[in-house]
Design an enzyme around this catalytic site. Structure first.
Site, mmCIF file in Angstrom:
data_model
loop_
_atom_site.group_PDB
_atom_site.id
_atom_site.type_symbol
_atom_site.label_atom_id
_atom_site.label_comp_id
_atom_site.label_asym_id
_atom_site.label_seq_id
_atom_site.Cartn_x
_atom_site.Cartn_y
_atom_site.Cartn_z
ATOM 1 N N ASP A 7 26.817 25.397 33.179
ATOM 2 C CA ASP A 7 27.220 25.363 32.032
ATOM 3 C C ASP A 7 26.282 24.197 31.294
ATOM 4 O OD1 ASP A 7 28.383 25.879 29.304
ATOM 5 O OD2 ASP A 7 29.890 24.394 29.893
ATOM 6 N N GLU A 67 24.598 29.891 32.168
ATOM 7 C CA GLU A 67 25.002 30.444 30.840
ATOM 8 C C GLU A 67 24.179 30.374 29.811
ATOM 9 O OE1 GLU A 67 29.286 30.739 28.816
ATOM 10 O OE2 GLU A 67 28.565 28.847 28.657
ATOM 11 N N ASP A 140 33.648 21.811 30.677
ATOM 12 C CA ASP A 140 32.387 22.061 31.181
ATOM 13 C C ASP A 140 32.139 22.599 32.690
ATOM 14 O OD1 ASP A 140 30.697 21.172 28.657
ATOM 15 O OD2 ASP A 140 32.434 19.587 29.252
#
Length: 191
Positions: A7, A67, A140
């Protein structure tokens, strides 16, 4: 197979190491790389690169799932996160990882089956899929785990279950062409 889920961010980069073998998920490690806002951007990017390379060297993943960026209202934020994402992808490529990218919508669909799921719903499904006692923290890191699970599901065609999709039995009749995310999860989990 071993996946490194990411992330991306500038201040916080969430990461996870997830194994998938014999239709079973095994969460090896998760956490965050933190950089100080007081450092110049180039030093923060170098720190992200170096720490990520250490993780790659220690755990030897084959895949990196990252991501993709979503729309930011603040152009300065999107540029800095884009720079961090570039450094992350460079670390993966330099170390020979197969890199795949997933939008937030793909991650939500891959975890909950619902593209408008909120962060809490995604985290609860991560907890359930991995059979964890609690939701992974911080957010996260939990997001990085969700990205890794999404990648595994995209490679193996399994959803939330050790059963292949083709063998999931529908035990209750679906009466409409719409269902809630909860009904969808229950259907997939064979409750």
């Amino acid at each position: 197979m071993r996946i490194l889920g990411i992330d991306p961010g500038t201040a916080i980069v969430g990461y996870s190491i997830l194994d998938f073998k014999e239709n079973k998920y095994n969460l090896i490690k998760y956490g965050c790389i933190y950089t100080s806002k007081d450092l110049p951007m180039e030093d923060r990017l170098l720190q992200i690169f170096n720490e990520l390379e250490e993780i790659i060297n220690e755990y030897s993943p084959k895949f990196m799932a990252v991501e993709e960026l979503f729309f930011f209202k603040n152009n300065k934020t999107v540029i800095s996160v884009g720079q961090a994402r570039g450094v992350i992808i460079l670390a993966g490529k330099k170390n020979g990882l197969q890199i795949e990218n997933y939008t937030p919508l793909q991650v939500k669909m891959g975890i909950t089956g619902y593209g408008k799921a909120d962060k809490k719903q995604v985290q609860l499904m991560v907890q359930k899929i991995l059979k964890l006692d609690e939701i992974p923290k911080p957010d996260d890191a939990a997001d990085a785990i969700a990205v890794a699970i999404t990648h595994i599901n995209s490679l193996t065609n399994t959803l939330y279950s050790s059963k292949p999709v083709t063998t999931i039995k529908v035990e209750k009749e679906i009466k409409t062409n719409r269902m809630t995310a909860k009904e969808f999860r229950e259907l997939l989990m064979n409750k």
